[in-house]
Design a protein around this motif. Structure first.
Motif, mmCIF file in Angstrom:
data_model
loop_
_atom_site.group_PDB
_atom_site.id
_atom_site.type_symbol
_atom_site.label_atom_id
_atom_site.label_comp_id
_atom_site.label_asym_id
_atom_site.label_seq_id
_atom_site.Cartn_x
_atom_site.Cartn_y
_atom_site.Cartn_z
ATOM 1 N N ALA A 108 29.627 -35.760 15.797
ATOM 2 C CA ALA A 108 28.647 -36.458 16.628
ATOM 3 C C ALA A 108 28.078 -37.669 15.893
ATOM 4 O O ALA A 108 27.724 -37.570 14.715
ATOM 5 N N PRO A 109 27.983 -38.799 16.580
ATOM 6 C CA PRO A 109 27.353 -39.981 15.974
ATOM 7 C C PRO A 109 25.890 -39.689 15.617
ATOM 8 O O PRO A 109 25.242 -38.850 16.262
ATOM 9 N N PRO A 110 25.358 -40.358 14.613
ATOM 10 C CA PRO A 110 23.985 -40.086 14.166
ATOM 11 C C PRO A 110 22.942 -40.126 15.289
ATOM 12 O O PRO A 110 22.062 -39.269 15.346
ATOM 13 N N HIS A 111 23.026 -41.104 16.189
ATOM 14 C CA HIS A 111 22.037 -41.208 17.267
ATOM 15 C C HIS A 111 22.097 -39.980 18.183
ATOM 16 O O HIS A 111 21.060 -39.447 18.590
ATOM 17 N N THR A 112 23.299 -39.529 18.487
ATOM 18 C CA THR A 112 23.464 -38.347 19.342
ATOM 19 C C THR A 112 22.913 -37.111 18.639
ATOM 20 O O THR A 112 22.209 -36.297 19.239
ATOM 21 N N ARG A 113 23.219 -36.966 17.348
ATOM 22 C CA ARG A 113 22.705 -35.829 16.563
ATOM 23 C C ARG A 113 21.184 -35.841 16.544
ATOM 24 O O ARG A 113 20.544 -34.807 16.742
ATOM 25 N N ASP A 114 20.602 -37.006 16.277
ATOM 26 C CA ASP A 114 19.147 -37.123 16.208
ATOM 27 C C ASP A 114 18.499 -36.755 17.534
ATOM 28 O O ASP A 114 17.508 -36.021 17.577
ATOM 29 N N GLN A 115 19.062 -37.275 18.623
ATOM 30 C CA GLN A 115 18.481 -37.012 19.928
ATOM 31 C C GLN A 115 18.622 -35.529 20.289
ATOM 32 O O GLN A 115 17.688 -34.922 20.815
ATOM 33 N N ALA A 116 19.777 -34.926 20.002
ATOM 34 C CA ALA A 116 19.976 -33.500 20.282
ATOM 35 C C ALA A 116 18.987 -32.661 19.472
ATOM 36 O O ALA A 116 18.351 -31.740 20.011
ATOM 37 N N ASN A 117 18.829 -32.979 18.189
ATOM 38 C CA ASN A 117 17.874 -32.241 17.350
ATOM 39 C C ASN A 117 16.447 -32.399 17.861
ATOM 40 O O ASN A 117 15.675 -31.443 17.887
ATOM 41 N N HIS A 118 16.085 -33.602 18.258
ATOM 42 C CA HIS A 118 14.744 -33.853 18.789
ATOM 43 C C HIS A 118 14.496 -33.004 20.042
ATOM 44 O O HIS A 118 13.428 -32.401 20.197
ATOM 45 N N LEU A 119 15.478 -32.944 20.940
ATOM 46 C CA LEU A 119 15.322 -32.156 22.163
ATOM 47 C C LEU A 119 15.173 -30.672 21.840
ATOM 48 O O LEU A 119 14.337 -29.987 22.439
ATOM 49 N N VAL A 120 15.967 -30.166 20.901
ATOM 50 C CA VAL A 120 15.860 -28.753 20.517
ATOM 51 C C VAL A 120 14.449 -28.464 20.007
ATOM 52 O O VAL A 120 13.801 -27.500 20.430
ATOM 53 N N HIS A 121 13.951 -29.316 19.123
ATOM 54 C CA HIS A 121 12.611 -29.101 18.567
ATOM 55 C C HIS A 121 11.532 -29.250 19.628
ATOM 56 O O HIS A 121 10.534 -28.524 19.603
ATOM 57 N N SER A 122 11.714 -30.151 20.575
ATOM 58 C CA SER A 122 10.702 -30.348 21.614
ATOM 59 C C SER A 122 10.620 -29.145 22.553
ATOM 60 O O SER A 122 9.582 -28.906 23.159
ATOM 61 N N LEU A 123 11.708 -28.395 22.674
ATOM 62 C CA LEU A 123 11.704 -27.211 23.537
ATOM 63 C C LEU A 123 11.028 -26.022 22.873
ATOM 64 O O LEU A 123 10.689 -25.047 23.545
ATOM 65 N N GLY A 124 10.862 -26.070 21.571
ATOM 66 C CA GLY A 124 10.159 -25.001 20.873
ATOM 67 C C GLY A 124 10.931 -23.701 20.800
ATOM 68 O O GLY A 124 10.355 -22.649 20.594
ATOM 69 N N VAL A 125 12.230 -23.752 20.984
ATOM 70 C CA VAL A 125 13.064 -22.560 20.902
ATOM 71 C C VAL A 125 13.928 -22.700 19.664
ATOM 72 O O VAL A 125 14.605 -23.714 19.504
ATOM 73 N N PRO A 126 13.923 -21.696 18.780
ATOM 74 C CA PRO A 126 14.757 -21.843 17.585
ATOM 75 C C PRO A 126 16.235 -21.863 17.946
ATOM 76 O O PRO A 126 16.669 -21.090 18.809
ATOM 77 N N PRO A 127 17.008 -22.746 17.334
ATOM 78 C CA PRO A 127 18.442 -22.792 17.615
ATOM 79 C C PRO A 127 19.086 -21.454 17.279
ATOM 80 O O PRO A 127 18.739 -20.836 16.283
ATOM 81 N N PRO A 128 20.017 -20.980 18.098
ATOM 82 C CA PRO A 128 20.615 -19.668 17.876
ATOM 83 C C PRO A 128 21.444 -19.586 16.611
ATOM 84 O O PRO A 128 21.665 -18.518 16.095
ATOM 85 N N HIS A 129 21.892 -20.706 16.065
ATOM 86 C CA HIS A 129 22.744 -20.706 14.884
ATOM 87 C C HIS A 129 21.939 -20.749 13.593
ATOM 88 O O HIS A 129 22.508 -20.674 12.523
ATOM 89 N N ASP A 130 20.624 -20.897 13.700
ATOM 90 C CA ASP A 130 19.809 -21.037 12.493
ATOM 91 C C ASP A 130 19.566 -19.690 11.838
ATOM 92 O O ASP A 130 19.414 -18.678 12.496
ATOM 93 N N ALA A 131 19.504 -19.708 10.537
ATOM 94 C CA ALA A 131 19.124 -18.517 9.785
ATOM 95 C C ALA A 131 17.649 -18.625 9.446
ATOM 96 O O ALA A 131 17.092 -19.707 9.320
ATOM 97 N N LYS A 132 17.027 -17.483 9.308
ATOM 98 C CA LYS A 132 15.629 -17.427 8.945
ATOM 99 C C LYS A 132 15.471 -17.815 7.478
ATOM 100 O O LYS A 132 16.309 -17.459 6.667
ATOM 101 N N PRO A 133 14.399 -18.530 7.116
ATOM 102 C CA PRO A 133 14.191 -18.853 5.704
ATOM 103 C C PRO A 133 14.186 -17.560 4.883
ATOM 104 O O PRO A 133 13.655 -16.560 5.309
#
Length: 125
Positions: free
Chosen positions: A80-105
């Motif tokens: 994914a191009p940087p702009h697409t990655r940034d926008q996708a990440n921003h949308l995920v964070h704005s929804l307040g739902v943890p991404p399903p692929h993330d591991a807990k700290p």
């Protein structure tokens, strides 16, 4: 709102999942252009609170993912191009739902709606 359904938790989860998947896709530059347009349409639908449009664009985005068969002479695929990655990440964070692929700290994985198995820590001093 006339004719618009609200954005429910299932829809939010679907959006987060497809955006998380998108970050791992390898597509031709032309296909990334199409995906970027869909990500922008998704952002607009989310901002408007239009659940029907969010679901429609999410479904279209899911269908835009990589195909298993690559034609001979097909364009090379890229991440994914940087702009697409940034926008996708921003949308995920704005929804307040943890991404399903993330591991807990700390190395543990997050179990949806349940105990993570870590329990309270027991110090033996």
């Amino acid at each position: 709102m006339t004719g618009q359904q609200m954005i429910d938790d299932e829809t939010r989860t679907d959006v987060v999942e497809v955006l998380g998947d998108l970050l791992e896709w390898q597509l031709s530059p032309q296909r990334w252009d199409r995906v970027q347009a869909l990500v922008e349409a998704l952002a607009d639908a989310l901002a408007a609170g239009d659940g029907d449009s969010v679901r429609a664009v999410t479904a279209e985005l899911e269908l835009s993912g990589p195909v298993r068969i690559t034609r001979i002479g097909a364009d090379p695929v890229i991440a994914a191009p940087p702009h697409t990655r940034d926008q996708a990440n921003h949308l995920v964070h704005s929804l307040g739902v943890p991404p399903p692929h993330d591991a807990k700290p700390g190395g543990g994985t997050v179990t949806p709606g349940g105990d993570d198995g870590d329990g309270p820590s027991q110090d033996s001093h």
